[in-house]
Design an enzyme around this catalytic site. Structure first.
Site, PDB file in Angstrom:
ATOM      1  N   TYR A   1     -20.295  23.525   1.056  1.00  0.00           N
ATOM      2  CA  TYR A   1     -19.752  22.291   0.447  1.00  0.00           C
ATOM      3  C   TYR A   1     -20.761  21.745  -0.569  1.00  0.00           C
ATOM      4  O   TYR A   1     -20.399  21.413  -1.709  1.00  0.00           O
ATOM      5  CB  TYR A   1     -19.463  21.279   1.559  1.00  0.00           C
ATOM      6  CG  TYR A   1     -18.895  19.952   1.095  1.00  0.00           C
ATOM      7  CD1 TYR A   1     -17.779  19.903   0.269  1.00  0.00           C
ATOM      8  CD2 TYR A   1     -19.474  18.749   1.504  1.00  0.00           C
ATOM      9  CE1 TYR A   1     -17.249  18.683  -0.137  1.00  0.00           C
ATOM     10  CE2 TYR A   1     -18.955  17.530   1.106  1.00  0.00           C
ATOM     11  CZ  TYR A   1     -17.843  17.498   0.283  1.00  0.00           C
ATOM     12  OH  TYR A   1     -17.323  16.290  -0.122  1.00  0.00           O
TER      13      TYR A   1
ATOM     14  N   LYS B   1     -20.332  21.198  -4.733  1.00  0.00           N
ATOM     15  CA  LYS B   1     -20.540  19.910  -5.401  1.00  0.00           C
ATOM     16  C   LYS B   1     -21.705  19.993  -6.391  1.00  0.00           C
ATOM     17  O   LYS B   1     -21.644  19.404  -7.477  1.00  0.00           O
ATOM     18  CB  LYS B   1     -20.775  18.799  -4.374  1.00  0.00           C
ATOM     19  CG  LYS B   1     -19.563  18.510  -3.480  1.00  0.00           C
ATOM     20  CD  LYS B   1     -18.320  18.135  -4.277  1.00  0.00           C
ATOM     21  CE  LYS B   1     -17.200  17.577  -3.418  1.00  0.00           C
ATOM     22  NZ  LYS B   1     -15.965  17.299  -4.149  1.00  0.00           N
TER      23      LYS B   1
ATOM     24  N   SER C   1     -20.426  14.570  -4.093  1.00  0.00           N
ATOM     25  CA  SER C   1     -20.795  14.126  -2.740  1.00  0.00           C
ATOM     26  C   SER C   1     -22.314  14.143  -2.627  1.00  0.00           C
ATOM     27  O   SER C   1     -22.991  14.916  -3.324  1.00  0.00           O
ATOM     28  CB  SER C   1     -20.197  15.101  -1.719  1.00  0.00           C
ATOM     29  OG  SER C   1     -20.847  14.978  -0.482  1.00  0.00           O
TER      30      SER C   1
HETATM   31  P1  NAP Z   1      -8.845  14.289   1.844  1.00  0.00           P
HETATM   32  O1  NAP Z   1      -8.375  13.088   2.599  1.00  0.00           O
HETATM   33  O2  NAP Z   1      -9.134  15.528   2.605  1.00  0.00           O
HETATM   34  O3  NAP Z   1      -7.847  14.624   0.663  1.00  0.00           O
HETATM   35  C1  NAP Z   1      -8.015  15.819  -0.052  1.00  0.00           C
HETATM   36  C2  NAP Z   1      -6.975  15.918  -1.135  1.00  0.00           C
HETATM   37  O4  NAP Z   1      -7.086  17.208  -1.749  1.00  0.00           O
HETATM   38  C3  NAP Z   1      -5.575  15.774  -0.607  1.00  0.00           C
HETATM   39  O5  NAP Z   1      -4.789  15.016  -1.495  1.00  0.00           O
HETATM   40  C4  NAP Z   1      -5.077  17.224  -0.546  1.00  0.00           C
HETATM   41  O6  NAP Z   1      -3.682  17.225  -0.746  1.00  0.00           O
HETATM   42  C5  NAP Z   1      -5.794  17.836  -1.760  1.00  0.00           C
HETATM   43  N1  NAP Z   1      -5.905  19.282  -1.650  1.00  0.00           N
HETATM   44  C6  NAP Z   1      -6.538  20.014  -0.701  1.00  0.00           C
HETATM   45  N2  NAP Z   1      -6.358  21.313  -0.916  1.00  0.00           N
HETATM   46  C7  NAP Z   1      -5.570  21.429  -2.019  1.00  0.00           C
HETATM   47  C8  NAP Z   1      -5.026  22.515  -2.741  1.00  0.00           C
HETATM   48  N3  NAP Z   1      -5.220  23.784  -2.374  1.00  0.00           N
HETATM   49  N4  NAP Z   1      -4.273  22.250  -3.819  1.00  0.00           N
HETATM   50  C9  NAP Z   1      -4.035  20.990  -4.219  1.00  0.00           C
HETATM   51  N5  NAP Z   1      -4.538  19.904  -3.589  1.00  0.00           N
HETATM   52  C10 NAP Z   1      -5.290  20.135  -2.497  1.00  0.00           C
HETATM   53  O7  NAP Z   1     -10.176  13.992   1.032  1.00  0.00           O
HETATM   54  P2  NAP Z   1     -10.923  12.650   0.585  1.00  0.00           P
HETATM   55  O8  NAP Z   1     -11.835  12.238   1.672  1.00  0.00           O
HETATM   56  O9  NAP Z   1      -9.961  11.699  -0.026  1.00  0.00           O
HETATM   57  O10 NAP Z   1     -11.870  13.286  -0.535  1.00  0.00           O
HETATM   58  C11 NAP Z   1     -11.530  13.322  -1.901  1.00  0.00           C
HETATM   59  C12 NAP Z   1     -12.716  13.866  -2.675  1.00  0.00           C
HETATM   60  O11 NAP Z   1     -13.882  13.094  -2.391  1.00  0.00           O
HETATM   61  C13 NAP Z   1     -13.082  15.301  -2.345  1.00  0.00           C
HETATM   62  O12 NAP Z   1     -13.517  15.935  -3.522  1.00  0.00           O
HETATM   63  C14 NAP Z   1     -14.237  15.153  -1.375  1.00  0.00           C
HETATM   64  O13 NAP Z   1     -15.092  16.270  -1.365  1.00  0.00           O
HETATM   65  C15 NAP Z   1     -14.930  13.939  -1.957  1.00  0.00           C
HETATM   66  N6  NAP Z   1     -15.787  13.219  -1.008  1.00  0.00           N
HETATM   67  C16 NAP Z   1     -15.226  12.470  -0.008  1.00  0.00           C
HETATM   68  C17 NAP Z   1     -16.052  11.765   0.853  1.00  0.00           C
HETATM   69  C18 NAP Z   1     -15.507  10.877   1.923  1.00  0.00           C
HETATM   70  O14 NAP Z   1     -16.310  10.294   2.683  1.00  0.00           O
HETATM   71  N7  NAP Z   1     -14.198  10.703   2.038  1.00  0.00           N
HETATM   72  C19 NAP Z   1     -17.448  11.849   0.719  1.00  0.00           C
HETATM   73  C20 NAP Z   1     -17.978  12.619  -0.300  1.00  0.00           C
HETATM   74  C21 NAP Z   1     -17.131  13.283  -1.181  1.00  0.00           C
HETATM   75  P3  NAP Z   1      -2.637  18.238  -0.085  1.00  0.00           P
HETATM   76  O15 NAP Z   1      -3.149  18.572   1.281  1.00  0.00           O
HETATM   77  O16 NAP Z   1      -1.389  17.434  -0.102  1.00  0.00           O
HETATM   78  O17 NAP Z   1      -2.606  19.393  -1.012  1.00  0.00           O
END
Ligand code: NAP
Length: 278
Positions: A178, A182, A158
């Site tokens: 966070y 990262k 991120s």
């Molecule tokens: P999200 O919608 O919050 O999804 C997070 C995923 O992680 C879900 O599939 C959740 O599944 C899983 N997860 C959470 N806790 C868990 C645990 N204890 N064990 C197993 N799985 C777990 O996130 P996203 O926005 O798609 O982000 C995905 C990645 O991109 C992350 O690493 C995030 O930091 C990074 N990121 C996202 C953005 C953005 O703008 N979206 C920006 C920068 C970085 P369950 O709840 O079903 O377990």
């Protein structure tokens, strides 16, 4: 630009990909893109069925989205905060499709809070799920990758990993831990890239930019002020696809942001098959 279709004879034909955080959002999109290139995808997270999470998206949905389009996918539940479940995951994934060729460390739990009030329990959970789980899963898939002299590991980072600079404007309040997670993942990946370079294994990091996902909605990250920065989810899926299909002698040790990365390579992201959970 590729079509939104599964190509069973694509560059990832026969390759086994394990994608964490695949029940929704970015993990769902990455799983879909890799399957479109012929990979056999194991989707993992905690939520298998509707009703198990307050957020939209399930592993069942992600795997069905891929299979309905003609791709190969399966799912295994795993709480990434638990070592025994991570071990079982790799064992079961290997049992289902064979040794893992591609590991995508995408799953994350995130709490935003200023350092003064950050709870130790939450800090430890974030480190376990985001940092140690990525390292532990890598440890478990590497021996077979080394033996077969092939493999790719991509970790999702991120912009929060970048050091805040004066003037301190437009910063997400409470994002220090966070950012620490990262930043740790980025240093882990470049270090690991150097450790496994001679075994033909690539290790890369990519940040998605701001993407509209269920997780982002929970944290209210898309506002009037930030909405102009929102990137299509296809960008990060395409960037990961490029990283895992790249030459491991050249495309390794990189830390990139999906949008500029695609621009640098002159690639337009492919649309994704099926409908995202939501
Ligand atoms: P999200 O919608 O919050 O999804 C997070 C995923 O992680 C879900 O599939 C959740 O599944 C899983 N997860 C959470 N806790 C868990 C645990 N204890 N064990 C197993 N799985 C777990 O996130 P996203 O926005 O798609 O982000 C995905 C990645 O991109 C992350 O690493 C995030 O930091 C990074 N990121 C996202 C953005 C953005 O703008 N979206 C920006 C920068 C970085 P369950 O709840 O079903 O377990």
């Amino acid at each position: 630009m590729a079509d939104a279709k599964i190509n069973p004879n694509g560059k990832l034909k026969g390759r086994v990909a394990l994608v964490t955080g695949a029940s929704r959002g970015i993990g769902e999109a990455i799983s879909t893109r890799l399957a479109m290139e012929g990979a056999k995808v194991i989707c993992t997270a905690r939520t298998a069925d509707d009703g198990q999470s307050t957020l939209p998206g399930t592993l069942k949905h992600t795997a069905k989205r891929i299979r309905d389009a003609g791709g190969e996918a399966n799912y295994l539940t795993c709480d990434l905060s638990k070592a025994n479940e991570r071990e079982q995951l790799v064992k079961d994934a290997t049992g289902l499709y064979g040794p893992i060729d591609i590991l995508i460390n995408n799953g994350a739990v995130t709490f935003y809070s200023p350092i003064e009030t950050f709870a130790e329990k939450r800090f430890k959970l974030m480190i376990e799920v985001q940092v140690w789980a990525a390292l532990h899963l890598s440890q478990m898939v590497l021996p077979s990758m080394r033996e077969r002299k092939q493999g790719a590991i991509v970790t999702i980072s991120s912009g929060a990993a970048w050091h805040p600079k004066l003037p301190y404007e437009n910063l997400r309040a409470g994002g220090t831990v966070y950012g620490m997670c990262k930043a740790a993942l980025e240093r882990f990946s470049t270090g690991l890239a150097s450790e496994v370079y001679n075994d033909n294994i690539s290790v890369n990091v990519i940040a998605p930019g701001l993407v509209a996902t269920p997780g982002v909605a929970v944290h209210g990250l898309i506002t009037e002020k930030t909405k102009h920065r929102v990137s299509p989810i296809e960008n990060i899926a395409e960037a990961v696809h490029i990283l895992v299909t790249g030459d491991p002698k050249k495309m390794t040790g990189r830390i990139d942001n999906a949008g500029p990365f695609l621009e640098e390579l002159g690639v337009k992201p492919s649309p994704l098959v099926g409908v995202a959970a939501g």
